[in-house]
Design a protein around this motif. Structure first.
Motif, PDB file in Angstrom:
ATOM      1  N   SER A   1      -5.683   8.629   9.815  1.00  0.00           N
ATOM      2  CA  SER A   1      -5.933   7.375   9.094  1.00  0.00           C
ATOM      3  C   SER A   1      -5.172   6.244   9.766  1.00  0.00           C
ATOM      4  O   SER A   1      -4.275   6.469  10.595  1.00  0.00           O
TER       5      SER A   1
ATOM      6  N   LEU B   1       1.654   4.197  -2.986  1.00  0.00           N
ATOM      7  CA  LEU B   1       1.547   5.629  -2.720  1.00  0.00           C
ATOM      8  C   LEU B   1       2.758   6.371  -3.279  1.00  0.00           C
ATOM      9  O   LEU B   1       2.645   7.483  -3.788  1.00  0.00           O
TER      10      LEU B   1
ATOM     11  N   SER C   1       0.213  11.961   2.527  1.00  0.00           N
ATOM     12  CA  SER C   1       0.057  12.003   1.080  1.00  0.00           C
ATOM     13  C   SER C   1      -1.047  12.975   0.671  1.00  0.00           C
ATOM     14  O   SER C   1      -0.880  13.762  -0.264  1.00  0.00           O
TER      15      SER C   1
ATOM     16  N   LYS D   1       0.844  -1.207   0.000  1.00  0.00           N
ATOM     17  CA  LYS D   1       0.000   0.000   0.000  1.00  0.00           C
ATOM     18  C   LYS D   1       0.878   1.255   0.000  1.00  0.00           C
ATOM     19  O   LYS D   1       0.611   2.210  -0.738  1.00  0.00           O
ATOM     20  N   ASN D   2       1.926   1.256   0.821  1.00  0.00           N
ATOM     21  CA  ASN D   2       2.826   2.404   0.869  1.00  0.00           C
ATOM     22  C   ASN D   2       3.644   2.533  -0.403  1.00  0.00           C
ATOM     23  O   ASN D   2       3.928   3.647  -0.865  1.00  0.00           O
TER      24      ASN D   2
ATOM     25  N   GLU E   1      -0.886   7.912   4.553  1.00  0.00           N
ATOM     26  CA  GLU E   1      -2.048   8.330   3.768  1.00  0.00           C
ATOM     27  C   GLU E   1      -2.413   9.777   4.086  1.00  0.00           C
ATOM     28  O   GLU E   1      -2.737  10.558   3.179  1.00  0.00           O
TER      29      GLU E   1
END
Length: 261
Positions: A246, A110, A254, A106-107, A251
């Motif tokens: 979050s 990003l 970001s 997930k990171n 997130e």
């Protein structure tokens, strides 16, 4: 054999993973009470870790030479205890790896939004595969030192975000910062405990030390540093984003940077 410093690197790298990025969420869930809660759970983790190593030392004095979590279970509850420990350790490690992989992917997506997520996931898997063949804690400590450097850099970036972002630009100043939100304590506790589970690796680390008598002091220093790292990210994350934090602070960062990290 590993030195005290190498063992400290290995212990911290063994425990501190992607849960670090969720500390702001924990603070947002239960308020500033999260810090004393984190301190109590960290002290509990250090104490139980020491107890597990003491159990292994008892087996060692009885002639056991191979560090094994399962042997402790066997000594306590016989054959059933041995297989219970083996099964629970495998299940714990498997699901921890799954969750850490998901957070890593997930990171990574990003950081590289222009690349297809499947390509990013495949690259992450390929990059991590060689580490599965490491069998020496001295060699592993060099990777652990790199991991600790990355952890420190995360803390520096989050601290910089807090000190450099103008108050009017955060968007969360009007939200109150509560001292205690009882409804969020169970959730925060479970996430914090997930960041303090790694005891299965302690007996092998103890056995691989050049000076095993220093293990308890090294373990205590490691957990104290973990408290500082977890606490710093949690405090900064809560101060920045409040209850809107979050599950992953990256997130929030970001979005705050319009997708640029």
């Amino acid at each position: 054999l590993s030195s005290n410093l190498q063992t400290l690197f290995n212990i911290i790298n063994n425990y501190v993973g992607m849960v670090l990025l969720s500390m702001g969420f924990c603070f947002g869930a239960c308020g500033w009470f999260a810090f004393p809660l984190l301190a109590v759970l960290t002290a509990f983790g250090a104490y139980t870790g020491s107890l597990i190593v003491e159990c292994y030392r008892t087996l060692e004095r009885g002639g056991e030479t191979v560090p094994s979590y399962a042997k402790i279970g066997e000594q306590a509850f016989g054959s059933a205890g041995k297989w219970l420990v083996v099964a629970s350790s495998i299940v714990e490690t498997f699901f921890a790896l799954v969750s850490m992989n998901i957070i890593t992917w997930k990171n990574a997506t990003l950081l590289m939004p222009a690349i297809r997520s499947r390509v990013v996931v495949g690259a992450c898997i390929l990059l991590s595969l060689p580490t599965n063949w490491l069998r020496n804690f001295s060699v592993l400590s060099f990777l652990s030192a790199f991991g600790l450097l990355c952890i420190v850099l995360i803390c520096v970036v989050i601290g910089y975000e807090l000190t450099s972002t103008p108050l009017g630009a955060r968007g969360y100043e009007d939200e109150p910062r509560e001292w205690l939100v009882m409804g969020g304590v169970p959730m925060a506790t479970s996430i914090m405990l997930a960041g303090l589970t790694g005891h299965v690796s302690l007996p092998p680390m103890y056995a691989a030390m050049r000076q095993p008598s220093d293990f308890h002091a090294t373990l205590g220093c490691s957990f104290a540093l973990m408290l500082v790292l977890y606490g710093l990210v949690g405090v900064c994350g809560y101060a920045l984003y409040g209850e809107a934090s979050s599950i992953l602070i990256t997130e929030d960062m970001s979005r705050a940077a319009a997708g640029m990290i």
